[in-house]
Each structure stands twice: as structure tokens, then as C-alpha cells.
Design an enzyme around this catalytic site. Structure first.
Site, mmCIF file in Angstrom:
data_model
loop_
_atom_site.group_PDB
_atom_site.id
_atom_site.type_symbol
_atom_site.label_atom_id
_atom_site.label_comp_id
_atom_site.label_asym_id
_atom_site.label_seq_id
_atom_site.Cartn_x
_atom_site.Cartn_y
_atom_site.Cartn_z
ATOM 1 N N GLU A 60 44.827 38.179 47.865
ATOM 2 C CA GLU A 60 43.422 37.958 48.210
ATOM 3 C C GLU A 60 43.104 36.546 48.718
ATOM 4 O O GLU A 60 42.383 35.783 48.062
ATOM 5 C CB GLU A 60 42.524 38.278 47.011
ATOM 6 C CG GLU A 60 42.670 39.698 46.511
ATOM 7 C CD GLU A 60 41.644 40.051 45.445
ATOM 8 O OE1 GLU A 60 40.929 39.156 44.963
ATOM 9 O OE2 GLU A 60 41.551 41.245 45.098
ATOM 10 N N GLU B 266 45.077 46.953 43.810
ATOM 11 C CA GLU B 266 44.128 46.741 42.711
ATOM 12 C C GLU B 266 42.941 47.660 42.915
ATOM 13 O O GLU B 266 42.441 47.812 44.028
ATOM 14 C CB GLU B 266 43.595 45.304 42.658
ATOM 15 C CG GLU B 266 44.522 44.314 42.047
ATOM 16 C CD GLU B 266 43.910 42.918 41.948
ATOM 17 O OE1 GLU B 266 42.696 42.803 41.647
ATOM 18 O OE2 GLU B 266 44.651 41.967 42.184
HETATM 19 C C1 BGC Z 1 41.783 39.706 41.451
HETATM 20 C C2 BGC Z 1 42.048 39.801 39.978
HETATM 21 C C3 BGC Z 1 40.731 39.945 39.251
HETATM 22 C C4 BGC Z 1 40.077 41.232 39.693
HETATM 23 C C5 BGC Z 1 38.759 41.558 39.027
HETATM 24 C C6 BGC Z 1 40.720 40.626 41.965
HETATM 25 O O1 BGC Z 1 39.897 39.921 42.831
HETATM 26 O O2 BGC Z 1 42.975 39.800 42.194
HETATM 27 O O3 BGC Z 1 42.764 38.677 39.581
HETATM 28 O O4 BGC Z 1 40.856 39.895 37.859
HETATM 29 O O5 BGC Z 1 39.849 41.180 41.069
HETATM 30 O O6 BGC Z 1 37.804 40.613 39.342
#
Ligand code: BGC
Length: 452
Positions: free
Chosen positions: A167, A352
Site C-alpha cells: 500500500e 487484504e
Molecule cells: C494495512 C494494514 C491495516 C489494515 C486495516 C491496511 O491498510 O495494510 O496494515 O491494519 O489496512 O486498517
């Protein structure tokens, strides 16, 4: 659901974490400080006063955590390597103990049939490099490639999936434009420079990989699809600005060799003219793209909102998570389909996706009921299947997160884990969402068809 849920054979179902958020012991065994150990030690930077000093104690419990993943039937584990464990000063001398920690973790994962997906940079820049300008110093492309090469030489083969950066948008937006994440700068002129150097560093690491590596390397970006609040031309233009800034700022240079033109309007005199040859470095061919998806935003023009002049319209009827994000599963399908349309048919991994909902600090009676998270998970897996159905080459999905962990400047209170962590004792308890997810992994998604 109209269409049955189906995923390709060998779809990689897994979970994700990052070093500073779960490991604890950030200075153990010769490691150096990072911008996050500094940030967390600065009063007021992390709302709750929490730090990553202990976090989930994964640095000591990694073996049990791998056993837990195996019990849940996970096929992949996405984690990040802390640069300052490997090179305590960011460049120069290698800290063998740091490499050994990750080497053991990788070997343990492999021994348990779990594919390691390794991210080289998930926000924890060595503090010694920040002292030399961090992401603002153009030399960082070389520093990063040198660091990456140490790991490629040692682990490639056992690791078959590498990610350069997690990111880059968040690194810049949070770290250099709005100052809410380390290193905490708030500077319109720095932000484009940090972004550009992130991209150059990414390119330099991919280039290094082609010399020594034999498997796959990619980039992970976060995408938040932007929808206009109305048909008003001002709202439509605001939506394009928001999309260019958040979603196309990194992908356009990587895949199309130039920045979106809207960025010049947004940054004005702070937007430099970039040397043409930088884009050759940035545009290295990738083996896959990783996409992180959490929510969407509905945009309208707002003159007062610096610097984008865009505000998000809150959708009152929708469910929102504890981080205030709208739960909007169709946005995942839209994101994946739009990616393919704009950038082409390269393998995609959703690296994610997850949700923070309230869970109690202690798991009573060995169970944590988290119906909101479980529902959210189900709907996003269905939305993922819809993208597969529409021809997107999605090959894996790693839930954020395996464990409740340090949610950066929001501390431990925002729980994203499918496994509950008692932060007083370190005890892990799979939540109901973890049991559901284990079944999804076991049946390759098909169990969701029975629930309709
Ligand atoms: C990140 C994580 C973060 C998650 C929730 C993503 O932007 O890669 O490190 O904990 O979102 O906010």
C-alpha cells in the site's frame, strides 16, 4: 445468490499480518529502531498510548501461530519482514539473527503445507534511513533493492511469492501528507516525492529480483472504488480526482508508464516534472498484482477539503465497521473487474480484506461470537466469486487479519482478527469467523452455497 459460488482449483486461502503489528520485541536480537518504534514512543501519536513492543508476541509464539493456521486449514500466510531486523541501520551490515527468525518461520510454514507470501515493506522503515531523509531521499531505491537482494538470495525458492511494497498510497498519504502514520509529516510538497521514490524503489527491487529470483514478484495496492454522489459535473470531477489520487496514482505508472493527469491539478506547484527514464524503472513487468479492499467511498465536491477538494458522503442506511468504514461487498467485485479492464489480465491476489468489529478483551468459555465479521466475510467471499465468474483471474485471498493486532495509530482497540488475542495473556481463540473461514478454505467456497 443467483450464481453458485465457485473458485478455481488450488485457490490460495490464507490470512495476513504485518511485522510491526504482530511481532513484538522489535529491538530483539540486534534489530534496529524503525520509524514505528519511534512514532509509538512519541506521546500522542498512537491514540491509546499502545506500542508494538509486545503486540501479539508473535516473535516468540510463531510456532504456535503456524500450528493454529494449520488447524484452520490455511493454505497461505502473508506476512512482512521487518527491514530493521535484517539491516539494523537500513543499509550495510546484515543482522544474521534477523534473517534466521524469518527463515525458521518460512520453514515451519512449508513443513505445515502453508505457502509463505512475503512482503518486503509494510511501513516500518529503519529509523536510520529516516534520518537520511527516508522516502524523500532518491537513494532509497538503491537501499531498498539492496535490502531485498539479501532476502532473495537467502529465501527465494522456499519463498515463491514476493511483494515489494504494501500500500504505497497509505505510506504517502498517512506518513507524508496527513501525518497520521509514521513518520508523521504533513507536507504537500513531500507527498509526491515520497510516492515517486516508493515507485522507484519498487521498480529497483523487481529488477534485482529478475537477476537472482526464480519465482513471482508483485506489488500490493489498496483500492477504494469511488462512486459519484450525484450526476453534478463538480461531483463527477471530484470522483475522478479521488480515484486518480488513491487508485491510479501507483497503478498507472506501473502499468501505463505515466501518472494520472489529475495529480497535477491536485498538487499544483508541488507536483514536479519527473525524469522520463524513471518510468522505465517503475514499469518493470510484474507476475501478479495484490489488491487490498476494505470499503468504497461516495464522493462529492467540497472546496474546503485539503488538498483534494473531495468529501465522502456517509451512507446512513449502511453498516459501518468500528473504523467507520461502510461495509460494501459489491465494491470488491467492481474493483477487480475495473482493474482487469484498465490494466489487463494479470493474476490477481486479494491480499487484504476484513473488518474491525467490537469483541470483548477476553474470550469467555473458549468462544468468541462475531456475527458481524462473519457476515462481512461471507459477503466478500461471494463478491470475490462474482469477479471470478466475470473472468477476473483471481488466484488467492488472504483475510486481514489472522490475529487481532496493533491497528497502527488506533492501537489495539480495533480488532480485525479472525483469531481473538487476549493482550494481557497473549492467548489466542479462533472466533466464529475463523471457523467459518476454515470451512470456506476446506470446501473452496462451496459451503456458502448451502447457506443461501
Ligand atoms: C494495512 C494494514 C491495516 C489494515 C486495516 C491496511 O491498510 O495494510 O496494515 O491494519 O489496512 O486498517
Amino acid at each position: 445468490m443467483n450464481k453458485p459460488i465457485r473458485f478455481p482449483a488450488n485457490f490460495l486461502w490464507g490470512t495476513a499480518t504485518s511485522a510491526y503489528q504482530v511481532e513484538g520485541a522489535p529491538l530483539a536480537d540486534g534489530a534496529g529502531h524503525s520509524i514505528w518504534t519511534r512514532f509509538a514512543a512519541t506521546p500522542g501519536r498512537i491514540a491509546t498510548g499502545d506500542t508494538g513492543d509486545v503486540a501479539c508476541d508473535h516473535y516468540h509464539r510463531w510456532k504456535d501461530d503456524v500450528a493454529l493456521m494449520r488447524r484452520l486449514g490455511m493454505k497461505a500466510y502473508r506476512f512482512s519482514i521487518s527491514w530493521s531486523r535484517i539491516l539494523p541501520r537500513g543499509t550495510g551490515a546484515v543482522n544474521e539473527a534477523g534473517i534466521v527468525f524469518y527463515e525458521r518461520l518460512v520453514d515451519e510454514l512449508l513443513a505445515n503445507g502453508i505457502e509463505p507470501l512475503v512482503t518486503l515493506y509494510h511501513w516500518d522503515l529503519p529509523a536510520a534511513l529516516d534520518d537520511r531523509g527516508g522516502w524523500l531521499n532518491p537513494d532509497i531505491a538503491t537501499w531498498f533493492a539492496d535490502y531485498a537482494r539479501v532476502l532473495f538470495e537467502r529465501l527465494d525458492g522456499r519463498v515463491r511469492f514476493w511483494t515489494t511494497l504494501n500500500e504505497p498510497w497509505v505510506v504517502t498519504d498517512g506518513g507524508y501528507l496527513h501525518g497520521v502514520l509514521a513518520p508523521g509529516h504533513r507536507n504537500l510538497f513531500e507527498a509526491p516525492i515520497a510516492s515517486h521514490n516508493l515507485l522507484r524503489a519498487h521498480g529497483a527491487a523487481v529488477k534485482a529480483y529478475r537477476e537472482v529470483g526464480r519465482h513471482r514478484i508483485g506489488l500490493v495496492v489498496n483500492i477504494e472504488p469511488k462512486y459519484p454522489a450525484s450526476g453534478d459535473p463538480a461531483d463527477l470531477a471530484a470522483t475522478r480526482r479521488a480515484d486518480a489520487y488513491m487508485n491510479r496514482q501507483y497503478l498507472d505508472p506501473v502499468f501505463h508508464g505515466s501518472y494520472p493527469p489529475e495529480l497535477k491539478d491536485i498538487f499544483g506547484e508541488a507536483w514536479p516534472d519527473w525524469p522520463r527514464e524513471d518510468f522505465d524503472l517503475i514499469g518493470q513487468e510484474l507476475d501478479y498484482i495484490g489488491i487490498n479492499y476494505y470499503t468504497r467511498s461516495v464522493c462529492h465536491h467540497d472546496e474546503a477539503n485539503w488538498p483534494l477538494k473531495v468529501a465522502a458522503v456517509r451512507q446512513a442506511q449502511a453498516t459501518h465497521t468500528e473504523t467507520g468504514w461502510e461495509v460494501f461487498p459489491p465494491g470488491l467485485t467492481d474493483t477487480l473487474v475495473a482493474f482487469k479492464e484498465r490494466y489487463g489480465d494479470i493474476p490477481v491476489y486479494v491480499m487484504e480484506n476484513g473488518s474491525a468489529f467490537y469483541d470483548p478483551p477476553r474470550a469467555e468459555g473458549g468462544r468468541v461470537r462475531d456475527p458481524l465479521r462473519a457476515d462481512c466475510l461471507k459477503k466478500h467471499v461471494a463478491a470475490l466469486a462474482a469477479a471470478v465468474e466475470q473472468g477476473v483471474d483471481v488466484r488467492g485471498y488472504t483475510v486481514w487479519s489472522l490475529l487481532d493486532n496493533l491497528e497502527w495509530s488506533l492501537g489495539f482497540a480495533k480488532r480485525f482478527g479472525i483469531v481473538h488475542v487476549n493482550f494481557e495473556t497473549g492467548e489466542r481463540t479462533p472466533k466464529d469467523s475463523a471457523l467459518l473461514y476454515a470451512n470456506i478454505a476446506l470446501t473452496n467456497g462451496a459451503c456458502l452455497n448451502d447457506e443461501e
